[in-house]
Design a protein around this motif. Structure first.
Motif, PDB file in Angstrom:
ATOM      1  N   VAL A  33     -13.211   0.354  -3.363  1.00 22.52           N
ATOM      2  CA  VAL A  33     -12.642  -0.982  -3.556  1.00 22.52           C
ATOM      3  C   VAL A  33     -13.787  -1.971  -3.673  1.00 22.52           C
ATOM      4  CG1 VAL A  33     -10.526  -0.432  -2.280  1.00 22.52           C
ATOM      5  CG2 VAL A  33     -12.495  -1.397  -1.057  1.00 22.52           C
ATOM      6  N   ASP A  34     -13.518  -3.099  -4.327  1.00 18.96           N
ATOM      7  CA  ASP A  34     -14.539  -4.146  -4.395  1.00 18.96           C
ATOM      8  C   ASP A  34     -14.431  -5.023  -3.162  1.00 18.96           C
ATOM      9  OD1 ASP A  34     -12.360  -5.776  -4.819  1.00 18.96           O
ATOM     10  OD2 ASP A  34     -12.721  -6.024  -6.963  1.00 18.96           O
ATOM     11  N   THR A  35     -15.185  -6.089  -3.119  1.00 21.37           N
ATOM     12  CA  THR A  35     -15.221  -6.932  -1.913  1.00 21.37           C
ATOM     13  C   THR A  35     -13.903  -7.639  -1.637  1.00 21.37           C
ATOM     14  OG1 THR A  35     -16.145  -8.725  -3.260  1.00 21.37           O
ATOM     15  CG2 THR A  35     -17.700  -7.319  -2.061  1.00 21.37           C
ATOM     16  N   SER A  36     -13.021  -7.722  -2.650  1.00 22.91           N
ATOM     17  CA  SER A  36     -11.709  -8.339  -2.436  1.00 22.91           C
ATOM     18  C   SER A  36     -10.652  -7.322  -2.059  1.00 22.91           C
ATOM     19  CB  SER A  36     -11.279  -9.077  -3.714  1.00 22.91           C
ATOM     20  OG  SER A  36     -11.037  -8.150  -4.772  1.00 22.91           O
ATOM     21  N   GLY A  37     -11.008  -6.029  -2.085  1.00 25.92           N
ATOM     22  CA  GLY A  37     -10.050  -4.987  -1.748  1.00 25.92           C
ATOM     23  C   GLY A  37      -9.384  -4.352  -2.948  1.00 25.92           C
ATOM     24  N   ARG A  38      -9.752  -4.787  -4.176  1.00 33.56           N
ATOM     25  CA  ARG A  38      -9.147  -4.205  -5.380  1.00 33.56           C
ATOM     26  C   ARG A  38      -9.712  -2.800  -5.600  1.00 33.56           C
ATOM     27  NH1 ARG A  38     -10.425  -3.873 -10.767  1.00 33.56           N
ATOM     28  NH2 ARG A  38     -12.415  -4.937 -10.344  1.00 33.56           N
ATOM     29  N   VAL A  39      -8.812  -1.851  -5.932  1.00 35.99           N
ATOM     30  CA  VAL A  39      -9.220  -0.456  -6.128  1.00 35.99           C
ATOM     31  C   VAL A  39      -9.987  -0.329  -7.440  1.00 35.99           C
ATOM     32  CG1 VAL A  39      -8.442   1.928  -6.389  1.00 35.99           C
ATOM     33  CG2 VAL A  39      -7.249   0.389  -4.819  1.00 35.99           C
ATOM     34  N   THR A  40     -11.200   0.237  -7.368  1.00 36.78           N
ATOM     35  CA  THR A  40     -12.040   0.398  -8.564  1.00 36.78           C
ATOM     36  C   THR A  40     -12.218   1.855  -8.965  1.00 36.78           C
ATOM     37  OG1 THR A  40     -14.041   0.431  -7.191  1.00 36.78           O
ATOM     38  CG2 THR A  40     -13.314  -1.709  -8.059  1.00 36.78           C
ATOM     39  N   ALA A  55      -4.662   6.420 -12.875  1.00 31.61           N
ATOM     40  CA  ALA A  55      -4.091   5.373 -13.713  1.00 31.61           C
ATOM     41  C   ALA A  55      -3.189   4.447 -12.910  1.00 31.61           C
ATOM     42  CB  ALA A  55      -3.310   5.999 -14.867  1.00 31.61           C
ATOM     43  N   GLU A  56      -2.506   5.002 -11.909  1.00 29.76           N
ATOM     44  CA  GLU A  56      -1.607   4.202 -11.075  1.00 29.76           C
ATOM     45  C   GLU A  56      -2.362   3.438  -9.998  1.00 29.76           C
ATOM     46  OE1 GLU A  56       2.496   6.704 -10.857  1.00 29.76           O
ATOM     47  OE2 GLU A  56       0.717   7.674 -10.018  1.00 29.76           O
ATOM     48  N   ASP A  64      -1.639  -2.289  -0.287  1.00 28.79           N
ATOM     49  CA  ASP A  64      -0.389  -2.800   0.283  1.00 28.79           C
ATOM     50  C   ASP A  64       0.820  -2.309  -0.507  1.00 28.79           C
ATOM     51  OD1 ASP A  64      -2.732  -4.328   0.570  1.00 28.79           O
ATOM     52  OD2 ASP A  64      -1.610  -5.996   1.414  1.00 28.79           O
ATOM     53  N   GLY A  65       1.766  -1.733   0.224  1.00 33.02           N
ATOM     54  CA  GLY A  65       3.060  -1.404  -0.323  1.00 33.02           C
ATOM     55  C   GLY A  65       3.142  -0.147  -1.149  1.00 33.02           C
ATOM     56  N   TRP A  66       2.018   0.497  -1.432  1.00 34.22           N
ATOM     57  CA  TRP A  66       2.077   1.758  -2.211  1.00 34.22           C
ATOM     58  C   TRP A  66       1.281   2.881  -1.511  1.00 34.22           C
ATOM     59  CZ3 TRP A  66      -2.399   3.697  -4.823  1.00 34.22           C
ATOM     60  CH2 TRP A  66      -3.510   2.845  -4.757  1.00 34.22           C
ATOM     61  N   ALA A  67      -0.005   2.690  -1.226  1.00 40.76           N
ATOM     62  CA  ALA A  67      -0.781   3.702  -0.515  1.00 40.76           C
ATOM     63  C   ALA A  67      -0.817   3.435   0.982  1.00 40.76           C
ATOM     64  CB  ALA A  67      -2.206   3.779  -1.065  1.00 40.76           C
ATOM     65  N   ALA A  68      -0.331   2.312   1.407  1.00 43.74           N
ATOM     66  CA  ALA A  68      -0.240   1.988   2.828  1.00 43.74           C
ATOM     67  C   ALA A  68       1.002   1.160   3.060  1.00 43.74           C
ATOM     68  CB  ALA A  68      -1.476   1.211   3.285  1.00 43.74           C
ATOM     69  N   ARG A  69       1.685   1.421   4.165  1.00 40.16           N
ATOM     70  CA  ARG A  69       2.876   0.633   4.486  1.00 40.16           C
ATOM     71  C   ARG A  69       2.479  -0.813   4.721  1.00 40.16           C
ATOM     72  NH1 ARG A  69       6.565   2.808   9.154  1.00 40.16           N
ATOM     73  NH2 ARG A  69       4.694   2.176  10.301  1.00 40.16           N
ATOM     74  N   ARG A 102       1.952   8.671   0.970  1.00 34.16           N
ATOM     75  CA  ARG A 102       1.978   9.466  -0.248  1.00 34.16           C
ATOM     76  C   ARG A 102       2.980   8.884  -1.243  1.00 34.16           C
ATOM     77  NH1 ARG A 102       1.902  14.031   3.511  1.00 34.16           N
ATOM     78  NH2 ARG A 102       4.167  14.146   3.249  1.00 34.16           N
ATOM     79  N   ARG A 103       2.871   9.353  -2.462  1.00 34.12           N
ATOM     80  CA  ARG A 103       3.753   8.849  -3.520  1.00 34.12           C
ATOM     81  C   ARG A 103       5.216   9.176  -3.238  1.00 34.12           C
ATOM     82  NH1 ARG A 103       5.634   9.238  -8.825  1.00 34.12           N
ATOM     83  NH2 ARG A 103       4.800   7.626 -10.233  1.00 34.12           N
ATOM     84  N   ASP A 104       5.470  10.304  -2.532  1.00 33.86           N
ATOM     85  CA  ASP A 104       6.849  10.691  -2.228  1.00 33.86           C
ATOM     86  C   ASP A 104       7.404   9.956  -1.016  1.00 33.86           C
ATOM     87  OD1 ASP A 104       5.533  11.849  -0.102  1.00 33.86           O
ATOM     88  OD2 ASP A 104       5.930  13.922  -0.689  1.00 33.86           O
ATOM     89  N   GLY A 105       6.630   9.043  -0.446  1.00 37.36           N
ATOM     90  CA  GLY A 105       7.097   8.244   0.681  1.00 37.36           C
ATOM     91  C   GLY A 105       6.658   8.760   2.033  1.00 37.36           C
ATOM     92  N   GLY A 106       6.112   9.960   2.081  1.00 36.13           N
ATOM     93  CA  GLY A 106       5.642  10.498   3.354  1.00 36.13           C
ATOM     94  C   GLY A 106       4.330   9.858   3.774  1.00 36.13           C
ATOM     95  N   ARG A 107       4.043   9.956   5.045  1.00 38.52           N
ATOM     96  CA  ARG A 107       2.801   9.400   5.584  1.00 38.52           C
ATOM     97  C   ARG A 107       1.862  10.521   6.009  1.00 38.52           C
ATOM     98  NH1 ARG A 107       3.685   5.900  10.371  1.00 38.52           N
ATOM     99  NH2 ARG A 107       1.808   4.769   9.783  1.00 38.52           N
ATOM    100  N   VAL A 108       0.577  10.272   5.872  1.00 35.24           N
ATOM    101  CA  VAL A 108      -0.421  11.256   6.276  1.00 35.24           C
ATOM    102  C   VAL A 108      -1.529  10.529   7.036  1.00 35.24           C
ATOM    103  CG1 VAL A 108      -1.603  11.050   4.037  1.00 35.24           C
ATOM    104  CG2 VAL A 108      -2.041  13.029   5.499  1.00 35.24           C
ATOM    105  N   LEU A 109      -1.884  11.101   8.176  1.00 37.77           N
ATOM    106  CA  LEU A 109      -2.979  10.536   8.970  1.00 37.77           C
ATOM    107  C   LEU A 109      -4.290  11.072   8.417  1.00 37.77           C
ATOM    108  CD1 LEU A 109      -3.795   8.826  11.450  1.00 37.77           C
ATOM    109  CD2 LEU A 109      -3.687  10.948  12.807  1.00 37.77           C
ATOM    110  N   VAL A 110      -5.187  10.170   8.040  1.00 37.90           N
ATOM    111  CA  VAL A 110      -6.442  10.592   7.432  1.00 37.90           C
ATOM    112  C   VAL A 110      -7.611  10.171   8.320  1.00 37.90           C
ATOM    113  CG1 VAL A 110      -5.482  10.406   5.105  1.00 37.90           C
ATOM    114  CG2 VAL A 110      -6.766   8.480   6.070  1.00 37.90           C
TER     115      VAL A 110
END
Length: 459
Positions: A33-40, A55-56, A64-69, A102-110
């Protein structure tokens, strides 16, 4: 020189493709991510773990809202960007644990390692985050920690050899046990450092490398191969034999296979073998010495009981010689003081070849002979010829295969009655101090028998 815009553009495209290829080839999931948090950046392993494609993901303003609740997003963002805090510049890497979606809605602890990305001027440009499922990452970190511990301050010595039986790593304990420095062994074949016992060691390493190694620790007696300058702290240098100090190493062997083998279509080349060992030489020598003392005490007791049944004291003396030889020496010579020097009255085994002396005949020992020295000084004298001095035994009027000698004085009632000589072959170790003590015990009994029989040679 002015660069062409088309050339610069081509280089940038090539660099971008190379970076994408490198990222996708990584075994660890990674995004940046860049300094603003945008995925690069978003690599293929991240897609496999979370289901979101590059691509997504690339270009999104945070997780927010897609890779993290939504409830976790602020905390995840703060953790990611905290590595850019000037106070954290001294340690540009941080380790965090947080939940992703995850994309299917499940959560994973990393478990993630974040690293600050700096531009050419050293200013913060963003953050890279290498992550994996927490249990898998913990397993990896444990394996790395174990490797580091074994190669540093481990209770076990460890040597790692490659497929060509050359040393690639040595920890400090192994270096101390083998009296070398880790640098000395790197890249060298084991034959440079070991003599006797090398074949057994290489056999165990080869068996481990191609198949299953020994299922339990094995004891290997290894001779350290040196130029004779290395000292053995336990005092067993096997004088007269090639090689240096002998060590007993309790050894275990582990095959090192690639962690990528399960995902590889073809069998990868073996990585080598880890040889772990502990030096148990002192323990084994103590046990060996205890067993030896017990056996010798038993032999002395048996000889004393048998000699008590002999009517002729000379027969009793010869019996003591027979019992003393078991596991101790190949020959025993019994010479008593006569009018013209030492006179041979008995030997064990009887009538062996290689000596011209017969019973009742004066043995013409040359001046300075160990037997004469022992008689003159009233002390035990040890001598070694070994393989390096051909003709040594003949010069001393001993059997030709004798390589080591021990001469002890026969004493009784304050008088020196003669000399008892024990001889070992060239393939055996020289006599040591424990052997001297045992030989003197035998000499006491033989001397008492000779004195009791008042044996006077017919000269």
């Amino acid at each position: 020189m002015t660069s062409h815009p088309e050339t610069t553009s081509d280089h940038r495209v090539a660099d971008s493709r190379l970076l994408a290829t490198l990222l996708d080839g990584m075994e660890s999931a990674l995004f940046a991510v860049d300094t603003s948090g945008r995925v690069t950046h978003w690599n293929r392993q991240a897609e496999r773990l979370l289901g979101w494609s590059a691509a997504e993901a690339v270009g999104r303003a945070g997780l927010d809202g897609w890779a993290a609740r939504d409830a976790d997003a602020a905390d995840v963002r703060n953790r990611l960007l905290s590595v850019l805090d000037p106070a954290a510049r001294a340690d540009p890497r941080q380790v965090h644990e947080f939940a992703l979606m995850r994309r299917d809605g499940g959560r994973v602890l990393v478990r993630a390692q974040t690293t600050a990305v700096l531009d050419a001027e050293g200013r913060a440009a963003g953050v890279s985050c290498a992550f994996g499922e927490v249990h898998a990452r913990l397993d990896l970190e444990r394996n790395l920690a174990l490797s580091h511990a074994l190669l540093s301050d481990s209770a076990w010595a460890m040597v790692i050899v490659d497929a060509d039986m050359r040393t690639v790593a040595v920890n400090d304990r192994a270096a101390r046990a083998l009296a070398v420095t880790p640098v000395d062994m790197l890249g060298e074949p084991l034959a440079e450092f070991f003599g006797a016992g090398l074949e057994e060691l290489e056999g165990a390493l080869e068996q481990t490398q191609v198949a299953q190694g020994p299922s339990s620790p094995v004891e290997l007696w290894i001779t350290l191969h040196d130029d004779g300058s290395r000292e053995d702290p336990l005092g067993d240098r096997r004088g007269g034999l090639p090689g240096g100090p002998r060590r007993c190493l309790l050894s275990g062997f582990l095959r090192l296979g690639s962690p990528l083998a399960a995902d590889s279509a073809s069998a990868p080349a073996p990585l080598g073998v880890a040889w772990l060992f502990q030096d148990i030489t002192e323990c084994r020598r103590a046990a060996r010495d205890k067993a030896r003392r017990s056996f010798r005490d038993s032999q002395l007791a048996r000889a004393t009981r048998a000699a008590a049944e002999c009517e002729d004291p000379l027969d009793a003396a010869v019996l003591h010689l027979h019992y003393a030889l078991a596991g101790f020496a190949e020959y025993a010579l019994l010479d008593v003081v006569g009018n013209s020097g030492l006179v041979r009255i008995a030997e064990s085994p009887g009538a062996f070849c290689g000596t011209s002396a017969t019973h009742g005949v004066t043995v013409r020992y040359r001046p300075g002979h160990p037997a004469l020295q022992a008689l003159e000084r009233c002390v035990a004298v040890r001598a070694t010829g070994g393989l390096a001095r051909p003709g040594w035994a003949a010069e001393h009027r001993w059997p030709e295969d004798a390589g080591h000698a021990l001469c002890v004085v026969l004493r009784s009632r304050g008088r020196s009655l003669g000399v008892l000589t024990f001889l070992r072959g060239t393939g055996r170790r020289p006599f040591d101090r424990a052997d001297v003590a045992y030989a003197e015990d035998v000499a006491l009994r033989v001397g008492a028998a000779i004195d009791l029989g008042n044996v006077v040679p017919g000269v």
